[in-house]
Scaffold this active site. Structure first.
Site, PDB file in Angstrom:
ATOM      1  N   CYS A   1      -4.382  35.226  -5.967  1.00 18.33           N
ATOM      2  CA  CYS A   1      -4.854  35.980  -7.129  1.00 18.33           C
ATOM      3  C   CYS A   1      -5.261  35.016  -8.242  1.00 18.33           C
ATOM      4  O   CYS A   1      -6.218  34.274  -8.098  1.00 18.33           O
ATOM      5  CB  CYS A   1      -3.791  36.981  -7.580  1.00 18.33           C
ATOM      6  SG  CYS A   1      -4.428  38.293  -8.647  1.00 18.33           S
TER       7      CYS A   1
ATOM      8  N   HIS B   1      -3.343  39.781  -2.299  1.00 18.80           N
ATOM      9  CA  HIS B   1      -1.943  39.382  -2.126  1.00 18.80           C
ATOM     10  C   HIS B   1      -1.471  39.727  -0.717  1.00 18.80           C
ATOM     11  O   HIS B   1      -0.929  40.815  -0.489  1.00 18.80           O
ATOM     12  CB  HIS B   1      -1.052  40.119  -3.141  1.00 18.80           C
ATOM     13  CG  HIS B   1      -1.110  39.592  -4.521  1.00 18.80           C
ATOM     14  ND1 HIS B   1      -0.139  38.777  -5.055  1.00 18.80           N
ATOM     15  CD2 HIS B   1      -2.042  39.775  -5.501  1.00 18.80           C
ATOM     16  CE1 HIS B   1      -0.451  38.480  -6.301  1.00 18.80           C
ATOM     17  NE2 HIS B   1      -1.598  39.072  -6.601  1.00 18.80           N
TER      18      HIS B   1
ATOM     19  N   GLU C   1       1.110  38.726   0.799  1.00 22.21           N
ATOM     20  CA  GLU C   1       2.580  38.893   0.845  1.00 22.21           C
ATOM     21  C   GLU C   1       3.012  40.303   0.456  1.00 22.21           C
ATOM     22  O   GLU C   1       4.132  40.736   0.795  1.00 22.21           O
ATOM     23  CB  GLU C   1       3.251  37.847  -0.061  1.00 22.21           C
ATOM     24  CG  GLU C   1       3.320  38.179  -1.531  1.00 22.21           C
ATOM     25  CD  GLU C   1       1.995  38.039  -2.285  1.00 22.21           C
ATOM     26  OE1 GLU C   1       1.963  38.368  -3.476  1.00 22.21           O
ATOM     27  OE2 GLU C   1       1.000  37.600  -1.662  1.00 22.21           O
TER      28      GLU C   1
END
Length: 468
Positions: free
Chosen positions: A132, A255, A257
């Site tokens: 990001c 993202h 994750e």
């Protein structure tokens, strides 16, 4: 995920800069736990760099750095990428700040810390993963620029009537919001998600939490994915990508994750954690490469250094006799004992030292007519030169006393001194041939060893200290 089973060794260090928020009217620094969990799980140690005033000047204290992960945060200061605002009016800027209050506030200290870390990684080929905002920092560090607000500045290409406009952030469905991206073949992203890509366009659905993005991609980077509106969603440096050899420079706008199924920790796709897995693999390889370079440099120094000279048995015997002689002389000088109180054995030992001094004085003296030294009541050694008696001065007596106290180490001192000089010359000659990267790696290795030595020494001192 569960930690790696191999935790006995010293794990590589990954620096992560915290983000500042307000909690109970005070600033609090934090890092998302998903990042930390993945870094630990794949075999590295996350080291959190606090976003505190002045930390940008202390980055050397965080060495050794084996990897850097930069993630979420506020908007990057536009002045850092040339002030390209796309002609946003004051009203438009106010609207952006009103819609994105937590992101639109500029954090100059965080900008400074992260840009310095990114440039350090680029200069030394330290593995780097930007998520990001981290991808935006990476692009700016290499000379790229950003859209200050995608909705106002990015003119999307014509879309099919059945395709909705891309929303890059949705506060009403923050974690559940997704939009498609087109993944380019031949890139790491395509390799990681190969089994999950849809259609001929190699589409993937990703989350999205941003209102800024890459406007002009820095020249060294290659895109890996595009959103339908043309915004770059991932990029990397193909010349600095080989995780097995410690090379990894990459930025992802989404993202991975956090791409997890609702109410579960299960990832949307099997490839979601791959960015972290390959990043840590590169971090581990980079640490091993540093250690190997330092070991090779140390081995080269040892090969260049001459072998330490050894005394033969006869010389060693004479050395021991002289050591004892001067030690006894020093003790007698300090105690002020009279000659008559000495034992015969001590007298014989003292004669050896006196004979040595006599030979030395005669060798140093350039005149003729030198006589054996005599011993007055104060046992001072004198040399009779041209019928004149010159006693040792008080200062010379003190020097003899000091020599007596240190004579136990004298036999090897000059040899060690010469050996150290030769080793230093060999080291300088070797290092002059090393590259800047090799010298940096060597300095990093000895910095690690210094820290380890200090820590072990502190533990030993504390364990040896008596309990209060």
């Amino acid at each position: 995920m569960s930690p790696s089973p191999d935790l006995a060794r010293i794990l590589p260090r990954v620096l992560i800069v915290s983000r500042r928020t307000v909690r109970k009217n005070k600033f609090v620094d934090f890092v998302g736990e998903y990042h930390l969990d993945l870094i630990v799980g794949y075999g590295a140690v996350p080291v959190i760099v606090p976003r505190v005033a002045g930390v940008h000047t202390l980055l050397d204290s965080f060495e050794p750095i084996h990897g850097v992960l930069l993630c979420e945060g506020e908007d990057v200061d536009p002045s850092l990428y040339g002030g390209e605002t796309g002609g946003l009016s004051a009203e438009q800027l106010d609207a952006v700040r009103s819609l994105h209050p937590s992101d639109a506030a500029i954090d100059h200290e965080k900008d400074s810390i992260e840009l310095r870390l990114a440039r350090r990684c680029l200069e030394r080929n330290i593995p780097f993963l930007g998520i990001c905002r981290g991808s935006q920092v990476l692009n700016v560090a290499c000379g790229g620029s950003l859209y200050q607000d995608v909705d106002h500045e990015l003119a999307p290409p014509p879309l099919p009537s059945s395709t909705a406009a891309v929303r890059h952030i949705n506060y009403d469905d923050y974690d559940g919001h997704r939009h498609p991206v087109r993944v380019l073949p031949g890139t790491p992203l395509h390799e990681w998600f190969a089994e999950s890509l849809d259609g001929e366009d190699n589409q993937l659905t990703v989350n999205s939490y941003h209102h800024q993005g890459v406007r002009r991609l820095a020249e060294r980077f290659v895109p890996m994915a595009f959103a339908p509106d043309g915004l770059i969603e991932g990029f990397y440096d193909p010349d600095a990508y080989n995780p097995g050899e410690g090379k990894f420079i990459m930025g992802l706008q989404f993202h991975p994750e956090r791409m997890r199924k609702a109410g579960s920790d299960e990832f949307d796709y099997p490839g979601c954690p791959k960015a972290y897995q390959e990043f840590v693999r590169a971090v581990v390889a980079y640490q091993e490469k540093l250690a190997a370079a330092a070991a090779n440099a140390a081995a080269s120094l040892d090969r260049c250094a001459p072998a330490s000279p050894k005394l033969n048995q006869e010389m060693e015997k004479q050395r021991k006799v002289l050591v004892r002689s001067f030690s006894l002389a020093k003790n007698l000088y300090v105690s002020g004992a009279e000659a008559g109180t000495r034992r015969p054995a001590e007298q014989r030992d003292l004669d050896a030292g006196a004979e040595f001094l006599e030979v030395k004085n005669q060798a140093d003296c350039t005149c003729t007519g030198c006589h054996p030294p005599v011993q007055p009541n104060r046992r001072r050694v004198v040399c009779v030169v041209q019928s004149n008696t010159a006693a040792l001065s008080v200062q010379q007596e003190k020097r003899l006393k000091q020599m007596g106290a240190t004579v136990r180490n004298a036999s090897g001192y000059l040899n060690r001194l010469k050996l150290n000089e030769e080793r230093e010359a060999a080291a300088r000659a070797l290092m002059a041939k090393m590259s800047v990267e090799q010298l940096s790696d060597l300095a990093s290795f000895y910095h690690i060893m210094g820290n380890i030595c200090s820590e072990v020494l502190d533990r030993k001192l504390h364990s040896a200290a008596p309990a209060p």
